[in-house]
Design a protein around this motif. Structure first.
Motif, PDB file in Angstrom:
ATOM      1  N   ALA A  39       7.970  28.955  71.763  1.00  9.57           N
ATOM      2  CA  ALA A  39       7.902  27.572  71.368  1.00  9.57           C
ATOM      3  C   ALA A  39       8.766  26.796  72.008  1.00  9.57           C
ATOM      4  CB  ALA A  39       8.324  27.765  69.839  1.00  9.57           C
ATOM      5  N   GLU A  40       9.743  26.903  72.262  1.00  5.59           N
ATOM      6  CA  GLU A  40      10.808  26.251  73.045  1.00  5.59           C
ATOM      7  C   GLU A  40      10.480  25.927  74.468  1.00  5.59           C
ATOM      8  OE1 GLU A  40      13.809  28.360  70.179  1.00  5.59           O
ATOM      9  OE2 GLU A  40      11.749  28.643  71.236  1.00  5.59           O
ATOM     10  N   ALA A  41       9.590  26.798  74.931  1.00  6.74           N
ATOM     11  CA  ALA A  41       9.570  26.954  76.483  1.00  6.74           C
ATOM     12  C   ALA A  41       8.164  26.624  76.585  1.00  6.74           C
ATOM     13  CB  ALA A  41       9.511  28.403  77.002  1.00  6.74           C
ATOM     14  N   CYS A  42       7.558  25.697  75.993  1.00  2.00           N
ATOM     15  CA  CYS A  42       6.213  25.249  76.098  1.00  2.00           C
ATOM     16  C   CYS A  42       6.528  23.447  75.525  1.00  2.00           C
ATOM     17  CB  CYS A  42       5.108  25.550  74.962  1.00  2.00           C
ATOM     18  SG  CYS A  42       4.648  27.530  75.491  1.00  2.00           S
ATOM     19  N   GLY A  43       5.436  22.597  76.207  1.00  4.56           N
ATOM     20  CA  GLY A  43       5.864  21.219  76.177  1.00  4.56           C
ATOM     21  C   GLY A  43       4.600  20.530  75.927  1.00  4.56           C
ATOM     22  N   ASP A  44       4.527  19.161  75.391  1.00  3.93           N
ATOM     23  CA  ASP A  44       3.458  18.329  75.185  1.00  3.93           C
ATOM     24  C   ASP A  44       3.846  16.980  75.179  1.00  3.93           C
ATOM     25  OD1 ASP A  44       0.507  17.475  74.865  1.00  3.93           O
ATOM     26  OD2 ASP A  44       0.358  19.622  73.928  1.00  3.93           O
ATOM     27  N   ARG A  45       2.995  15.929  75.707  1.00  2.00           N
ATOM     28  CA  ARG A  45       3.260  14.632  75.779  1.00  2.00           C
ATOM     29  C   ARG A  45       3.726  14.121  74.419  1.00  2.00           C
ATOM     30  NH1 ARG A  45      -0.030  12.565  79.541  1.00  2.00           N
ATOM     31  NH2 ARG A  45       0.648  10.319  78.799  1.00  2.00           N
ATOM     32  N   HIS A  46       3.369  14.687  73.163  1.00  2.00           N
ATOM     33  CA  HIS A  46       3.563  14.177  71.865  1.00  2.00           C
ATOM     34  C   HIS A  46       3.702  15.609  70.960  1.00  2.00           C
ATOM     35  CE1 HIS A  46       3.065  12.544  67.981  1.00  2.00           C
ATOM     36  NE2 HIS A  46       3.564  11.284  68.598  1.00  2.00           N
ATOM     37  N   ALA A  47       4.757  15.224  70.060  1.00  2.00           N
ATOM     38  CA  ALA A  47       5.085  16.340  69.066  1.00  2.00           C
ATOM     39  C   ALA A  47       3.799  16.924  68.223  1.00  2.00           C
ATOM     40  CB  ALA A  47       6.322  16.058  68.109  1.00  2.00           C
ATOM     41  N   ALA A  48       3.164  15.925  67.932  1.00  2.00           N
ATOM     42  CA  ALA A  48       1.722  16.291  66.946  1.00  2.00           C
ATOM     43  C   ALA A  48       1.004  17.352  67.640  1.00  2.00           C
ATOM     44  CB  ALA A  48       1.308  14.881  66.628  1.00  2.00           C
ATOM     45  N   PRO A  49       0.448  17.131  68.643  1.00  2.00           N
ATOM     46  CA  PRO A  49      -0.338  18.262  69.378  1.00  2.00           C
ATOM     47  C   PRO A  49       0.285  19.527  69.810  1.00  2.00           C
ATOM     48  CG  PRO A  49      -0.316  16.396  71.017  1.00  2.00           C
ATOM     49  CD  PRO A  49       0.515  16.067  69.524  1.00  2.00           C
ATOM     50  N   HIS A  50       1.628  19.248  70.124  1.00  2.00           N
ATOM     51  CA  HIS A  50       2.465  20.429  70.497  1.00  2.00           C
ATOM     52  C   HIS A  50       2.485  21.306  68.946  1.00  2.00           C
ATOM     53  CE1 HIS A  50       5.838  22.606  71.675  1.00  2.00           C
ATOM     54  NE2 HIS A  50       6.478  22.757  70.727  1.00  2.00           N
ATOM     55  N   GLU A  51       2.961  20.878  67.901  1.00  2.00           N
ATOM     56  CA  GLU A  51       3.158  21.605  66.773  1.00  2.00           C
ATOM     57  C   GLU A  51       1.956  22.160  66.309  1.00  2.00           C
ATOM     58  OE1 GLU A  51       6.069  22.542  65.815  1.00  2.00           O
ATOM     59  OE2 GLU A  51       7.271  21.373  66.980  1.00  2.00           O
ATOM     60  N   ALA A  52       0.795  21.208  66.290  1.00  2.00           N
ATOM     61  CA  ALA A  52      -0.448  21.565  65.765  1.00  2.00           C
ATOM     62  C   ALA A  52      -0.986  22.971  66.555  1.00  2.00           C
ATOM     63  CB  ALA A  52      -1.391  20.534  65.681  1.00  2.00           C
ATOM     64  N   ASN A  53      -0.859  22.936  67.798  1.00  2.00           N
ATOM     65  CA  ASN A  53      -1.368  24.040  68.486  1.00  2.00           C
ATOM     66  C   ASN A  53      -0.548  25.474  68.512  1.00  2.00           C
ATOM     67  OD1 ASN A  53      -3.932  23.307  70.205  1.00  2.00           O
ATOM     68  ND2 ASN A  53      -2.612  21.314  70.012  1.00  2.00           N
ATOM     69  N   LEU A  54       0.704  25.193  68.468  1.00  2.00           N
ATOM     70  CA  LEU A  54       1.540  26.268  68.165  1.00  2.00           C
ATOM     71  C   LEU A  54       1.278  26.870  66.784  1.00  2.00           C
ATOM     72  CD1 LEU A  54       5.336  25.210  69.163  1.00  2.00           C
ATOM     73  CD2 LEU A  54       3.928  26.804  70.356  1.00  2.00           C
ATOM     74  N   PHE A  55       1.174  25.856  65.856  1.00  2.00           N
ATOM     75  CA  PHE A  55       0.710  26.456  64.592  1.00  2.00           C
ATOM     76  C   PHE A  55      -0.516  27.588  64.437  1.00  2.00           C
ATOM     77  CE2 PHE A  55      -1.576  26.367  60.242  1.00  2.00           C
ATOM     78  CZ  PHE A  55      -0.493  26.635  59.308  1.00  2.00           C
ATOM     79  N   ASP A  56      -1.781  26.852  65.248  1.00  2.00           N
ATOM     80  CA  ASP A  56      -2.884  27.453  65.256  1.00  2.00           C
ATOM     81  C   ASP A  56      -2.934  28.601  66.160  1.00  2.00           C
ATOM     82  OD1 ASP A  56      -5.654  27.096  64.407  1.00  2.00           O
ATOM     83  OD2 ASP A  56      -6.290  27.024  66.362  1.00  2.00           O
ATOM     84  N   MET A  57      -2.333  28.724  67.535  1.00  2.00           N
ATOM     85  CA  MET A  57      -2.067  29.872  68.125  1.00  2.00           C
ATOM     86  C   MET A  57      -1.552  30.946  67.434  1.00  2.00           C
ATOM     87  SD  MET A  57      -1.182  28.474  72.049  1.00  2.00           S
ATOM     88  CE  MET A  57      -0.197  27.306  71.807  1.00  2.00           C
ATOM     89  N   ASN A  58      -0.347  30.669  66.697  1.00  2.00           N
ATOM     90  CA  ASN A  58       0.098  31.603  65.752  1.00  2.00           C
ATOM     91  C   ASN A  58      -0.639  32.362  64.782  1.00  2.00           C
ATOM     92  OD1 ASN A  58       2.885  33.034  65.230  1.00  2.00           O
ATOM     93  ND2 ASN A  58       2.345  32.031  63.278  1.00  2.00           N
ATOM     94  N   ALA A  59      -1.600  31.394  64.315  1.00  2.00           N
ATOM     95  CA  ALA A  59      -2.345  31.821  63.196  1.00  2.00           C
ATOM     96  C   ALA A  59      -3.448  32.978  63.813  1.00  2.00           C
ATOM     97  CB  ALA A  59      -3.075  30.786  62.601  1.00  2.00           C
ATOM     98  N   LYS A  60      -3.943  32.718  64.935  1.00  2.00           N
ATOM     99  CA  LYS A  60      -5.344  33.136  65.336  1.00  2.00           C
ATOM    100  C   LYS A  60      -5.156  34.314  66.719  1.00  2.00           C
ATOM    101  CE  LYS A  60      -7.475  29.688  63.007  1.00  2.00           C
ATOM    102  NZ  LYS A  60      -8.346  28.187  63.489  1.00  2.00           N
ATOM    103  N   TYR A  61      -4.229  33.878  67.488  1.00  2.00           N
ATOM    104  CA  TYR A  61      -4.459  34.628  68.788  1.00  2.00           C
ATOM    105  C   TYR A  61      -3.139  35.002  69.414  1.00  2.00           C
ATOM    106  CZ  TYR A  61      -8.242  30.667  68.525  1.00  2.00           C
ATOM    107  OH  TYR A  61      -9.100  30.102  68.195  1.00  2.00           O
ATOM    108  N   ALA A  62      -1.906  34.776  68.784  1.00  2.00           N
ATOM    109  CA  ALA A  62      -0.862  35.064  69.547  1.00  2.00           C
ATOM    110  C   ALA A  62       0.332  34.956  68.527  1.00  2.00           C
ATOM    111  CB  ALA A  62      -0.592  34.095  70.696  1.00  2.00           C
ATOM    112  N   ASP A  63       1.483  35.661  68.876  1.00  2.00           N
ATOM    113  CA  ASP A  63       2.750  35.385  68.231  1.00  2.00           C
ATOM    114  C   ASP A  63       3.514  34.292  68.784  1.00  2.00           C
ATOM    115  OD1 ASP A  63       2.110  37.613  66.461  1.00  2.00           O
ATOM    116  OD2 ASP A  63       3.372  39.067  67.600  1.00  2.00           O
ATOM    117  N   VAL A  64       3.838  33.336  68.051  1.00  2.00           N
ATOM    118  CA  VAL A  64       4.651  32.281  68.563  1.00  2.00           C
ATOM    119  C   VAL A  64       6.048  32.573  67.924  1.00  2.00           C
ATOM    120  CG1 VAL A  64       5.240  29.792  68.214  1.00  2.00           C
ATOM    121  CG2 VAL A  64       2.940  30.487  68.448  1.00  2.00           C
ATOM    122  N   VAL A  65       6.757  32.768  69.402  1.00  2.00           N
ATOM    123  CA  VAL A  65       8.392  33.150  69.101  1.00  2.00           C
ATOM    124  C   VAL A  65       9.294  32.134  69.373  1.00  2.00           C
ATOM    125  CG1 VAL A  65       7.303  35.588  68.830  1.00  2.00           C
ATOM    126  CG2 VAL A  65       8.208  34.600  71.071  1.00  2.00           C
ATOM    127  N   GLY A  66      10.442  32.598  68.959  1.00  2.00           N
ATOM    128  CA  GLY A  66      11.592  31.654  69.602  1.00  2.00           C
ATOM    129  C   GLY A  66      12.140  32.261  70.850  1.00  2.00           C
TER     130      GLY A  66
END
Length: 211
Positions: A171-198
């Motif tokens: 999570a901390e090693a990924c970035g985006d131009r705005h917090a909203a798409p960053h957090e939304a996509n981390l949430f969705d990836m963690n739900a369906k495709y990957a483990d989002v980890v610290g």
């Protein structure tokens, strides 16, 4: 209960699962290119902390003997090989061959033993030999860092899972131009495709591989 708590509870009923790290991981550092760090550039984003986190993960991976793959985007000087992606996303002009904006970001010059994969589309797997390279090397899992969370990180995440690799996104090693798409996509990836980890969890895992 707040709407956010409702959402989390709803997802937890269906998607509360973790696959864990594999035994033979590779670290993939996605598109940490100069354009994202260049004030005034259309792609400029406040992602310095993401790169700093990714560099710490990279150091841990190298110390553990884990393969490191860096990706970048490189187009023919005419942009001809960019297809519809290049046609749609105007800032991709930063990545025409020879542009200084396509260079790796601060502190991320590749080491001689690191693999550089150049791509023309969002996923590090699409149109490249990355999947077969990792499979031939016995890699069973990938750890993803990079830019941007909602774009090339997400696309690479979905393809990594689709190719059969256990996938972790730092999570901390990924970035985006705005917090909203960053957090939304981390949430969705963690739900369906990957483990989002610290970062701390990933570094601890990598340090454990040295034993």
């Amino acid at each position: 209960m707040s709407s956010e708590e409702d959402l989390l509870a709803n997802y937890k009923k269906a998607y509360d699962n973790r696959v864990g790290f594999g035994s033979r991981p590779a670290l993939i550092m996605i598109d940490f290119c100069q354009a994202y760090f260049e004030p005034g550039n259309a792609l400029y984003s406040e992602v310095d902390e993401a790169l700093e986190s990714a560099l710490r993960v990279r150091a841990a991976a190298r110390a553990a003997g884990v393969p490191v793959v860096l990706t970048n985007v490189v187009y023919h000087p005419t942009g001809f090989d960019g297809g519809r992606f290049y046609e749609k996303a105007m800032p991709l002009k930063n990545f025409l061959k020879g542009s200084p904006m396509g260079a790796f970001g601060p502190g991320l010059e590749p080491f001689d033993d690191e693999l550089v994969v150049s791509k023309q589309y969002p996923s590090a797997f699409f149109g490249t030999s990355l999947a077969s390279t990792l499979t031939a090397a016995g890699i069973d899992s990938v750890i993803l860092t990079g830019l941007t969370t909602s774009g090339c990180v997400r696309a690479t995440c979905v393809d990594a899972m689709s190719h059969g690799f256990r996938t972790a996104v730092v999570a901390e090693a990924c970035g985006d131009r705005h917090a909203a798409p960053h957090e939304a996509n981390l949430f969705d990836m963690n739900a369906k495709y990957a483990d989002v980890v610290g970062e701390a969890e990933v570094v601890a895992f990598l340090e454990g591989l040295k034993a």
